[in-house]
Design a protein around this motif. Structure first.
Motif, PDB file in Angstrom:
ATOM      1  N   GLY A 111       0.787  -1.225   0.000  1.00  0.00           N
ATOM      2  CA  GLY A 111       0.000   0.000   0.000  1.00  0.00           C
ATOM      3  C   GLY A 111       0.815   1.269   0.000  1.00  0.00           C
ATOM      4  N   VAL A 112       2.095   1.195   0.386  1.00  0.00           N
ATOM      5  CA  VAL A 112       2.964   2.372   0.345  1.00  0.00           C
ATOM      6  C   VAL A 112       3.343   2.645  -1.107  1.00  0.00           C
ATOM      7  CG1 VAL A 112       5.138   3.367   1.121  1.00  0.00           C
ATOM      8  CG2 VAL A 112       3.838   1.888   2.649  1.00  0.00           C
ATOM      9  N   GLU A 113       3.355   3.904  -1.486  1.00  0.00           N
ATOM     10  CA  GLU A 113       3.552   4.279  -2.888  1.00  0.00           C
ATOM     11  C   GLU A 113       5.009   4.159  -3.310  1.00  0.00           C
ATOM     12  OE1 GLU A 113       1.234   7.661  -5.043  1.00  0.00           O
ATOM     13  OE2 GLU A 113       3.124   8.520  -4.339  1.00  0.00           O
ATOM     14  N   ALA A 114       5.244   3.490  -4.433  1.00  0.00           N
ATOM     15  CA  ALA A 114       6.550   3.479  -5.094  1.00  0.00           C
ATOM     16  C   ALA A 114       6.503   4.491  -6.235  1.00  0.00           C
ATOM     17  CB  ALA A 114       6.868   2.093  -5.633  1.00  0.00           C
ATOM     18  N   ALA A 115       7.632   5.138  -6.509  1.00  0.00           N
ATOM     19  CA  ALA A 115       7.647   6.175  -7.535  1.00  0.00           C
ATOM     20  C   ALA A 115       9.017   6.257  -8.185  1.00  0.00           C
ATOM     21  CB  ALA A 115       7.261   7.532  -6.941  1.00  0.00           C
ATOM     22  N   VAL A 116       9.038   6.809  -9.412  1.00  0.00           N
ATOM     23  CA  VAL A 116      10.300   7.033 -10.119  1.00  0.00           C
ATOM     24  C   VAL A 116      10.128   8.239 -11.037  1.00  0.00           C
ATOM     25  CG1 VAL A 116       9.683   5.383 -11.948  1.00  0.00           C
ATOM     26  CG2 VAL A 116      12.080   5.997 -11.584  1.00  0.00           C
ATOM     27  N   GLY A 117      11.170   9.099 -11.066  1.00  0.00           N
ATOM     28  CA  GLY A 117      11.065  10.345 -11.818  1.00  0.00           C
ATOM     29  C   GLY A 117      11.723  10.341 -13.185  1.00  0.00           C
ATOM     30  N   TYR A 118      12.717   9.473 -13.398  1.00  0.00           N
ATOM     31  CA  TYR A 118      13.452   9.529 -14.661  1.00  0.00           C
ATOM     32  C   TYR A 118      14.011   8.153 -14.979  1.00  0.00           C
ATOM     33  CZ  TYR A 118      16.988  11.047 -18.106  1.00  0.00           C
ATOM     34  OH  TYR A 118      17.751  11.205 -19.239  1.00  0.00           O
ATOM     35  N   ILE A 119      13.684   7.658 -16.162  1.00  0.00           N
ATOM     36  CA  ILE A 119      14.250   6.416 -16.674  1.00  0.00           C
ATOM     37  C   ILE A 119      14.774   6.684 -18.077  1.00  0.00           C
ATOM     38  CG2 ILE A 119      13.803   4.031 -17.375  1.00  0.00           C
ATOM     39  CD1 ILE A 119      11.553   3.930 -15.331  1.00  0.00           C
ATOM     40  N   SER A 120      16.034   6.349 -18.298  1.00  0.00           N
ATOM     41  CA  SER A 120      16.624   6.518 -19.622  1.00  0.00           C
ATOM     42  C   SER A 120      17.369   5.248 -19.994  1.00  0.00           C
ATOM     43  CB  SER A 120      17.583   7.713 -19.640  1.00  0.00           C
ATOM     44  OG  SER A 120      18.152   7.891 -20.927  1.00  0.00           O
TER      45      SER A 120
END
Length: 314
Positions: free
Chosen positions: A188-197
């Motif tokens: 339930g805790v949010e996973a996140a990512v801002g940049y993938i290249s």
């Protein structure tokens, strides 16, 4: 020094295992539909971005991204869709998913990847020879909690999570499939990512085969975009803003590399790229995502120098 030449991610590159849909209803996204009437301030997603209606559009049939659609729709540059958020030029626009999120990408020939703006406890990366194929490199599983600087920090400190990761030297394969999974320890805790290249890493190597071409004096500086106003009575108003990491560095290379270095600078001009001074962990702070400008200078018949300025993206 390492610079990642990015591969542009298109809708057709997403594999079936990607956990974030093209239109993510759980994040309130609604697809633009031809022939529908829209009112001012209606927001719809189209081709990976959110558009806001700026003029009433009865029975609208012009896609928001078209020239004719510009009369009715304004693209919100800070609001890509949840799926496409890691593939724009910003780190603050993040893909988000409760518990875990997965991207499956089929970008073709790539030699590595860079991930920044991570909010997760573990990272898994798998690179295979096409969907369901054999692993091209051993699967990566990382606990993102950073190592303590010393015993006191280990026992009593507020340990932080790593927020970036790079992978290099992937064997070339025409149908490489890259799977990236970010997970939380607690459901339930949010996973996140801002940049993938994903793309091809380019290296500037020091003369005589030394690993790093970067010379002493390289520096990273934090820039804040916070709002600050001081009042006449000595009180002040401060609102936290986005932050970026800027870098300045120079490196010495073999004179034979000078033409390649200038070509590299030309290729990445006006692009957002991941760059790191060295792959060694102790130089991890000398890495960022941003726009690069620089000069190449002939120092002697044997060596040349490259001076770079990197303006980090928020």
């Amino acid at each position: 020094m390492n610079i990642l030449l990015p591969t542009t991610i298109t809708p057709g590159m997403f594999g079936a295992g990607t956990s974030i849909p093209a239109v993510d209803a759980s994040m309130g996204e609604v697809l633009w539909v031809s022939g529908t009437s829209y009112a001012v301030k209606d927001r719809r997603v189209w081709e990976g971005y959110t558009y806001e209606c700026v003029k009433a559009a009865p029975n609208n049939t012009t896609p928001p991204s078209s020239t004719a659609g510009a009369e009715f729709w304004l693209r919100d540059e800070g609001a890509p869709t949840n799926r496409m958020a890691p593939f724009d030029e910003y780190l603050f626009t993040k893909a988000r998913r409760a518990t875990s999120l997965t991207y499956v990408l089929n970008p073709g020939f790539v030699t590595g990847l860079a991930i920044y703006g991570i909010e997760a406890d573990t990272l898994d990366v798998r690179v295979r020879a096409g969907p369901g194929g054999a692993d091209l490199v051993p699967p990566v599983h990382l606990d993102l909690w950073q190592q303590a600087f010393g015993e006191w920090e280990y026992l009593f400190g507020n340990l932080q999570r790593a927020t970036s990761y790079t992978l290099k030297d992937l064997p070339l394969h025409p149908a490489a499939e890259v799977t990236i999974t970010l997970s939380r320890n607690n459901a339930g805790v949010e996973a996140a990512v801002g940049y993938i290249s994903v793309g091809q890493w380019s290296r500037l190597i020091a003369p005589m085969g030394r690993i790093s071409a970067v010379v002493q004096g390289a520096e990273a500086s934090t820039k804040s975009y916070a709002y600050y106003r001081e009042n006449t009575d000595g009180t002040f108003v401060r609102r936290r803003g986005r932050q970026s990491t800027n870098m300045t560095l120079s490196c010495v290379i073999d004179a034979d590399q000078a033409n390649a270095a200038k070509t590299l600078l030309d290729r990445i001009l006006d692009q957002t790229v991941a760059i790191e001074a060295s792959g060694l962990p102790r130089f991890g702070y000398l890495s960022t995502v941003g726009s690069v400008t620089g000069t190449v200078r002939a120092d002697s018949s044997a060596t040349a120098s490259v001076a770079l300025q990197i303006k980090g993206n928020v």
